[in-house]
Design a protein around this motif. Structure first.
Motif, PDB file in Angstrom:
ATOM      1  N   TYR A  56       0.800  -1.237   0.000  1.00  0.00           N
ATOM      2  CA  TYR A  56       0.000   0.000   0.000  1.00  0.00           C
ATOM      3  C   TYR A  56       0.831   1.284   0.000  1.00  0.00           C
ATOM      4  O   TYR A  56       0.285   2.345   0.248  1.00  0.00           O
ATOM      5  N   PHE A  58       2.064   3.197  -2.246  1.00  0.00           N
ATOM      6  CA  PHE A  58       1.623   4.273  -3.149  1.00  0.00           C
ATOM      7  C   PHE A  58       0.142   4.569  -2.963  1.00  0.00           C
ATOM      8  O   PHE A  58      -0.270   5.714  -2.843  1.00  0.00           O
ATOM      9  N   SER A  59      -0.689   3.506  -2.931  1.00  0.00           N
ATOM     10  CA  SER A  59      -2.135   3.721  -2.954  1.00  0.00           C
ATOM     11  C   SER A  59      -2.655   4.225  -1.608  1.00  0.00           C
ATOM     12  O   SER A  59      -3.657   4.917  -1.546  1.00  0.00           O
ATOM     13  N   ASP A  60      -1.973   3.884  -0.517  1.00  0.00           N
ATOM     14  CA  ASP A  60      -2.537   4.106   0.813  1.00  0.00           C
ATOM     15  C   ASP A  60      -1.439   4.226   1.868  1.00  0.00           C
ATOM     16  O   ASP A  60      -1.304   3.343   2.733  1.00  0.00           O
ATOM     17  N   TRP A 103       9.238   2.060  -5.982  1.00  0.00           N
ATOM     18  CA  TRP A 103       8.539   1.385  -4.874  1.00  0.00           C
ATOM     19  C   TRP A 103       9.477   1.225  -3.666  1.00  0.00           C
ATOM     20  O   TRP A 103       9.095   1.520  -2.520  1.00  0.00           O
ATOM     21  N   PRO A 246       1.086  -1.773  -9.471  1.00  0.00           N
ATOM     22  CA  PRO A 246      -0.032  -1.277  -8.662  1.00  0.00           C
ATOM     23  C   PRO A 246      -0.974  -2.441  -8.323  1.00  0.00           C
ATOM     24  O   PRO A 246      -1.229  -3.286  -9.193  1.00  0.00           O
ATOM     25  N   ASN A 248      -3.422  -5.358  -7.979  1.00  0.00           N
ATOM     26  CA  ASN A 248      -4.374  -5.812  -8.992  1.00  0.00           C
ATOM     27  C   ASN A 248      -4.817  -7.239  -8.692  1.00  0.00           C
ATOM     28  O   ASN A 248      -4.417  -7.820  -7.691  1.00  0.00           O
ATOM     29  N   ASP A 313     -15.300   4.340   2.218  1.00  0.00           N
ATOM     30  CA  ASP A 313     -14.724   5.463   1.490  1.00  0.00           C
ATOM     31  C   ASP A 313     -15.319   6.753   2.053  1.00  0.00           C
ATOM     32  O   ASP A 313     -16.512   7.025   1.840  1.00  0.00           O
ATOM     33  N   ARG A 338     -11.297  -1.469  -5.996  1.00  0.00           N
ATOM     34  CA  ARG A 338      -9.858  -1.636  -5.797  1.00  0.00           C
ATOM     35  C   ARG A 338      -9.205  -0.322  -5.329  1.00  0.00           C
ATOM     36  O   ARG A 338      -8.226  -0.336  -4.592  1.00  0.00           O
ATOM     37  N   THR A 339      -9.771   0.831  -5.776  1.00  0.00           N
ATOM     38  CA  THR A 339      -9.130   2.106  -5.477  1.00  0.00           C
ATOM     39  C   THR A 339      -9.559   2.704  -4.123  1.00  0.00           C
ATOM     40  O   THR A 339      -9.025   3.720  -3.703  1.00  0.00           O
ATOM     41  N   THR A 341      -9.771   3.372  -0.204  1.00  0.00           N
ATOM     42  CA  THR A 341      -8.751   3.271   0.841  1.00  0.00           C
ATOM     43  C   THR A 341      -8.894   1.992   1.677  1.00  0.00           C
ATOM     44  O   THR A 341     -10.006   1.519   1.910  1.00  0.00           O
TER      45      THR A 341
END
Ligand SMILES: Cc1cc2nc3c(=O)[nH]c(=O)nc-3n(C[C@H](O)[C@H](O)[C@H](O)COP(=O)(O)OP(=O)(O)OC[C@H]3O[C@@H](n4cnc5c(N)ncnc54)[C@H](O)[C@@H]3O)c2cc1C
Length: 562
Positions: A56, A58-60, A103, A246, A248, A313, A338-339, A341
Motif C-alpha cells: 500500500y 503508493f495507494s494508501d 517502490w 499497482p 491488482n 470510502d 480496488r481504489t 482506501t
C-alpha cells in the motif's frame, strides 16, 4: 431475558474480538455478540497475509504505515497465529520495469523495511517461480491464521472476564430518544428474542456495519468488495510472493500450512450475503497465477472461496456521492472498489449523526485489527468519561512457548506417544488442542484430527455445528475436503450431544454444502474426481440429500446438495 453490560460489541471477527480483548483488559464489563460462529465473516474468508505494508505504499501510505507497525506488534503478542514465512515483491515480465526502484524508495520513506535479494539465489530458493523475474525484494510479510487469531483473542478476552455469545443476531438497536440503550437479539439456537442493555454499543460488524448502523437511523455507506481466492493443493512457494506493480487481481501467492493461496479479485457487490464465484474469476486468478508460477495449472486447485471487504470510502458518505452510487440498506456500489482506501475510520455517531451510545469501526485490514480496536476503545473511554490506557500492544496473548501450528506438530505428538527416540530428544511441545495420543483413532486423516480432540472441542464450545470444528481443529480442510471424515465426526457429535437425530443431520448437510460450494467452481482433474467420490458416499450410500432436518442449513440456504 434482559441483561446489562457496560460495553456491547457487535461482530465476532478480528475487529470485534480485538475490541472485546482491549475492553476487558481496560477493566470494562464486556459482552460480544456474533450472529454466526467466530470468524464467520470476512476474517474467516480472507487471503491469510500479515501485510508488511509494501502493498500500500503508493495507494494508501497511512495503511502501509499502520500495517508495518501492527505487523511488528502482532508477531510479539500472538505468535501462535503467525507463520513467519517472510515475503517477496518481484518484478515479472508483465510488470513495469521502472516500478521497483520507485517502490523501494517509497517503502524506505514510509518505514516499511525492504531489502533487495539476488535473483539467482531467489530462483534457487523458489524453484517454481517464473525464471524471468528481474527484481526481488525481501519484506516482512507473514502468514496469519485468522482462526487461530480469533480463537486466541476470544480466549484472552474471556480470561479477563469478557462474555462472548455466538449465533445471536442483533436485530434491533433499542433507542431512548437519540440514545442507543441496548440491543435485541435473535438467538438462532433457541429461537428466542433476548434483550441486553448497554452503556455503549460498538459496531464492529465489518461489511454489515452499514446495516447495523441503519438500525439506529445512521447512514454509514460500506462498499462490500468481493474477492475470490483459490487454494492450490501444494506449497508452491515458501514465502508470500507479491508482484511489483499497482495492486491488482491475482497478484499475491501466500503459502498457508500445506497449501498456497492465489488471490484475489476485487469486485463491488450489492449485498455482503449474496454473491457467487464466477467461472471467469477462477480463470482470471489462474491466468494471473501463471505469471508468477508458470506451471501453476499442473497442480490441483483444491478449493475456491470468497470474502467481502468492508471498505469505507469517506468520499462516499453523506452528500458527496458519485453519479453511479446506489444505496441498499447501508451498502454503496461505486464502479471500482480496488481504489478505495484500506485505512480504517472510527465513527462517533453522536458527533456525526446526533445519536449517542453508538460507535462504528469501519474499513481497515485484518493486519490492523488491533489498532482499530484501540482507536474504538480510546473513543469509548472518552464517551464514558474514564481514563484507561490501552495495553494490547504489550500484553502477550499467546501463552509462553506457544508457536504457530503446523501439521508436523501432530505427527510429532504421535511419535512422542510411541516413545520414538527421535522425538524424545525434541523440546517441541504442541499446543494442547493439537496433542494426540498414539492409541486413539484418527478421524480426519488429512489433518490428523483425533476423536478426543473432537470430543474436547465439542465440550468446550457447546456447539452443534460441524463447521465450528472445521474452524477449531481444521477438520476436513485437507485434500479430501471432508469426504472421509465428516460422517465420522457427525457420529461423534450425535453421541456427545444425544440430541434429536435431525440436529446432527442438519449439521452434516450444512458442512457438506459449505465444502462443496468451494469445490463446485473447480470441477476438473482431481477435484472433480474427489467430488464424484464424495457424492457417491454421501448421496448414494448415506442418502444425505434425503435426511430429515431440524433447521434450514444456515450456510448455503438456497442450494440442495450438489
Ligand atoms: C478477499 C479478501 C482478502 C483479504 N486479504 C487480506 C489479507 O491478506 N490481509 C489482511 O490484513 N486483510 C485482508 N483482507 C481484509 C480483512 O479480511 C478484513 O478487513 C477483516 O477480516 C475484517 O474484519 P472485521 O472483524 O472487521 O469483519 P468480519 O470478520 O466480517 O466480522 C464482522 C462480523 O460481524 C458479524 N455480524 C454482522 N452483522 C451482525 C449482526 N446483526 N449481529 C451479530 N453479528 C453480526 C458477522 O457475522 C461477522 O462475523 C481481505 C479481505 C478480503 C475480502
Amino acid at each position: 431475558m434482559t441483561l446489562g453490560t457496560e460495553i456491547l460489541i457487535i461482530g465476532g471477527g478480528a475487529t470485534g474480538l480485538g475490541a472485546a480483548y482491549d475492553a476487558a483488559l481496560r477493566g470494562f464489563k464486556v459482552l460480544l455478540i456474533e450472529k454466526g460462529g467466530l470468524a464467520n465473516g470476512t476474517s474467516g474468508r480472507y487471503h491469510g497475509l500479515l501485510h508488511s505494508g509494501g502493498r500500500y505504499v503508493f495507494s494508501d501510505p497511512q495503511s502501509a504505515r499502520d500495517c508495518a507497525r501492527e505487523n511488528a506488534i502482532l508477531r510479539r503478542i500472538l505468535p501462535e497465529a503467525i507463520e513467519d514465512c517472510g515475503g517477496w515483491f518481484v518484478t515479472t515480465p508483465a510488470d513495469p520495469e521502472d516500478y521497483a526502484g520507485r517502490w523501494a524508495a517509497a517503502c524506505r520513506e514510509i518505514g516499511v523495511p525492504v531489502e533487495e535479494y539476488p535473483i539467482a539465489a531467489a530462483l534457487k530458493d523458489e524453484a517454481l517461480l517464473n525464471p524471468q523475474i528481474s527484481h526481488v525484494f525481501n519484506v516482512l510479510d507473514a502468514g496469519c491464521d485468522s482462526f487461530d487469531l480469533c480463537h486466541g483473542l476470544a480466549r484472552a478476552a474471556r480470561e479477563y472476564g469478557a462474555q462472548i455469545w455466538t449465533r445471536r443476531k442483533v436485530v434491533k438497536l433499542l433507542m431512548d430518544g437519540n440514545r442507543v440503550r441496548g440491543v435485541q437479539l435473535d438467538n438462532s439456537a433457541t429461537g428466542e428474542i433476548e434483550t441486553v442493555l448497554a452503556d455503549l454499543v460498538l459496531n464492529c460488524a465489518g461489511a454489515w456495519a452499514g446495516q447495523v448502523a441503519a438500525l439506529a437511523g445512521c447512514d454509514v455507506r460500506i462498499t462490500p468488495g468481493k474477492g475470490i481466492m483459490i487454494a492450490m493443493n501444494s506449497r508452491l512457494v515458501n514465502r508470500a510472493v507479491n508482484r511489483l506493480h499497482p495492486p491488482n487481481d491475482g497478484d499475491i501467492l501466500v503459502p498457508v500450512g500445506t497449501v498456497s493461496i492465489i488471490g484475489t479479485t476485487d469486485t463491488p457487490i450489492l449485498d455482503p450475503d449474496r454473491y457467487e464465484i464466477e467461472p471467469w474469476e477462477v480463470d482470471l486468478l489462474l491466468k494471473q497465477g501463471e505469471i508468477l508460477i508458470p506451471r501453476i495449472r499442473e497442480f490441483r486447485a483444491l478449493r475456491a472461496w470468497a470474502g467481502v471487504r468492508p471498505l469505507f470510502d469517506p468520499a462516499l458518505q453523506h452528500s458527496r456521492l458519485p453519479a453511479d452510487f446506489k444505496l441498499q440498506s447501508g451498502v454503496s456500489t461505486p464502479a471500482e472498489s480496488r481504489t478505495i482506501t484500506r485505512a480504517h475510520a472510527t465513527l462517533d455517531h453522536s458527533d456525526r449523526d446526533g445519536i449517542d451510545g453508538l460507535i462504528s469501526v469501519v474499513g481497515g485490514k485484518l493486519t490492523t485489527f488491533r489498532l482499530m480496536a484501540q482507536h474504538a476503545l480510546d473513543l469509548a473511554c472518552r464517551k464514558l468519561n474514564v481514563e484507561r490506557l490501552c495495553r494490547t500492544d504489550r500484553e502477550p496473548i499467546s501463552p509462553p512457548g506457544r508457536k504457530f501450528y503446523n501439521l508436523g506438530q501432530r505427527l510429532e505428538s504421535l511419535k512422542r506417544q510411541k516413545g520414538s527416540e527421535d522425538s524424545a530428544s525434541s523440546s517441541f511441545q504442541p499446543p494442547p488442542e493439537y496433542r494426540a495420543t498414539a492409541s486413539e483413532s484418527i478421524i480426519c486423516e488429512c489433518e490428523l484430527v483425533t476423536r478426543s480432540q473432537i470430543e474436547a472441542a465439542l465440550a468446550e464450545s457447546g456447539s452443534l455445528v460441524l463447521n465450528d470444528l472445521r474452524r477449531d481443529l481444521r477438520l476436513g480442510m485437507g485434500p479430501c475436503q471432508g469426504g472421509f471424515c465428516i460422517y465420522r465426526a457427525a457420529g461423534i457429535l450425535h453421541q456427545c450431544r444425544e440430541e434429536d437425530q435431525r440436529i446432527t443431520n442438519s449439521a452434516l448437510v450444512e458442512y457438506l454444502q459449505e465444502r462443496w460450494k468451494g469445490i463446485r467452481p473447480l470441477m476438473w482433474g482431481h477435484s472433480l474426481r474427489q467430488l464424484e467420490l464424495d457424492l457417491r458416499i454421501y448421496r448414494e450410500i448415506l442418502g444425505a440429500d434425503r435426511l430429515s432436518l431440524s433447521r434450514t442449513p444456515e450456510v448455503y440456504p438456497t442450494e440442495r446438495i450438489a
